[in-house]
Design a protein around this motif. Structure first.
Motif, short mmCIF file in Angstrom:
data_model
loop_
_atom_site.label_atom_id
_atom_site.label_comp_id
_atom_site.label_asym_id
_atom_site.label_seq_id
_atom_site.Cartn_x
_atom_site.Cartn_y
_atom_site.Cartn_z
N TRP A 16 40.65 28.20 39.15
CA TRP A 16 40.15 29.45 38.22
C TRP A 16 41.04 30.56 38.28
O TRP A 16 41.86 30.88 39.04
N GLU A 17 41.00 31.17 36.99
CA GLU A 17 41.97 32.33 36.80
C GLU A 17 41.10 33.25 35.98
O GLU A 17 40.19 32.96 35.31
N GLY A 18 41.41 34.41 36.39
CA GLY A 18 40.88 35.85 35.56
C GLY A 18 41.64 36.90 35.84
O GLY A 18 42.52 36.92 36.52
N VAL A 19 41.27 38.02 35.08
CA VAL A 19 42.06 39.57 34.97
C VAL A 19 40.95 40.20 34.87
O VAL A 19 39.85 40.18 34.29
N ALA A 20 41.10 41.54 35.56
CA ALA A 20 40.12 42.57 35.73
C ALA A 20 40.84 43.89 35.41
O ALA A 20 42.12 43.60 36.01
N THR A 21 40.52 44.86 34.70
CA THR A 21 41.24 45.84 34.37
C THR A 21 40.22 47.03 34.49
O THR A 21 39.18 47.01 33.89
N ALA A 22 40.95 48.08 34.97
CA ALA A 22 40.25 49.40 35.14
C ALA A 22 41.10 50.64 34.54
O ALA A 22 42.25 50.74 34.75
N GLU A 23 40.27 51.23 33.83
CA GLU A 23 41.00 52.45 32.91
C GLU A 23 40.91 53.83 33.62
O GLU A 23 39.89 53.91 34.04
N SER A 129 46.18 52.26 33.77
CA SER A 129 45.23 51.33 34.07
C SER A 129 45.50 50.53 35.26
O SER A 129 46.97 50.44 35.56
N ILE A 130 44.56 49.87 35.97
CA ILE A 130 45.01 49.03 37.14
C ILE A 130 44.51 47.46 36.63
O ILE A 130 43.16 47.36 36.21
N GLU A 131 45.57 46.67 36.84
CA GLU A 131 45.12 45.27 36.25
C GLU A 131 45.43 44.51 37.40
O GLU A 131 46.06 44.31 38.46
N TRP A 132 44.08 43.41 37.90
CA TRP A 132 44.05 42.66 38.99
C TRP A 132 43.99 41.08 38.36
O TRP A 132 42.95 40.81 37.87
N LYS A 133 44.83 40.51 38.45
CA LYS A 133 45.09 39.22 38.29
C LYS A 133 44.73 38.32 39.22
O LYS A 133 45.08 38.56 40.37
N TYR A 134 44.12 37.11 39.08
CA TYR A 134 43.87 36.29 40.33
C TYR A 134 43.52 34.75 40.05
O TYR A 134 43.24 34.55 38.65
N GLU A 135 43.92 34.02 40.79
CA GLU A 135 43.78 32.37 40.63
C GLU A 135 43.37 32.02 42.11
O GLU A 135 43.70 32.45 43.05
N VAL A 136 42.31 31.14 41.90
CA VAL A 136 41.91 30.19 43.43
C VAL A 136 41.32 29.05 42.93
O VAL A 136 40.94 28.67 41.66
N GLU A 137 41.24 28.01 43.78
CA GLU A 137 40.54 26.75 43.70
C GLU A 137 39.17 27.08 43.59
O GLU A 137 38.71 27.96 43.96
#
Length: 172
Positions: A16-23, A129-137
């Motif tokens: 799984w991959e995703g990204v969250a961003t906060a301005e 902005s803060i960008e949080w990218k993630y990946e996990v099984e």
């Protein structure tokens, strides 16, 4: 499904991959970065996280490990839990000049395997902005949407708390 068949099936699923961003309107990236750079200080910002303690190393140096506990996840059952959710997280890399770092979860009881995140503070004309990218099984009992909501919600609260801490205090 037989256990061996289930394991083979699980191993074939893509991460799984995703990204969250906060301005953050107003605060400059250079003001926000020190909050994230404090690897052992996550409990000051992340909602429902009650504990963030150093386990090994010096905060901000690759290889250091933090113990985080007390957070609730979207799949927690109602009622009593025998123990709080916890993870041990290792700082993999950090680049203060680019205001970014990566970490992995190396142990825990929340079922995150091969979890890696990269956090970055990005300068903007009107703030940052803060960008949080993630990946996990894939995580048993979760959906990717659960994870997306969990990280995005946490990041939005973190950004709000960071911005509030930088706002001038009102004089009474």
């Amino acid at each position: 499904m037989e256990p061996a068949t289930q394991m083979a099936h699980d191993q074939q699923q893509p991460k799984w991959e995703g990204v969250a961003t906060a301005e953050l309107l107003g605060p400059k990236a250079e003001q926000v970065w020190p909050f994230l750079e404090d690897f052992f200080g996550l409990h000051k910002w992340f909602p429902t996280l009650t504990t963030c303690l150093p386990v090994h190393g010096i905060s901000g140096q690759p290889g250091c490990v933090r113990y985080c506990a007390g957070f609730k996840t979207p799949v927690d059952c109602e009622g009593d839990q025998p123990e709080p959710n916890w993870t041990k997280q290792e700082l993999l890399s950090i680049d203060p000049s680019q205001m970014t770092y990566s970490y992995s979860i190396v142990d825990g009881n929340v079922g995150f395997n091969s979890y890696i995140s990269t956090l970055k503070v990005v300068p903007k004309e009107d703030g940052c902005s803060i960008e949080w990218k993630y990946e996990v099984e894939p995580v048993e009992g979760w959906t990717l949407k659960d994870l997306d909501v969990f990280i995005d919600t946490g990041l939005q609260v973190m950004a709000s708390r960071m911005k509030a801490s930088l706002s001038p205090k009102l004089e009474v």
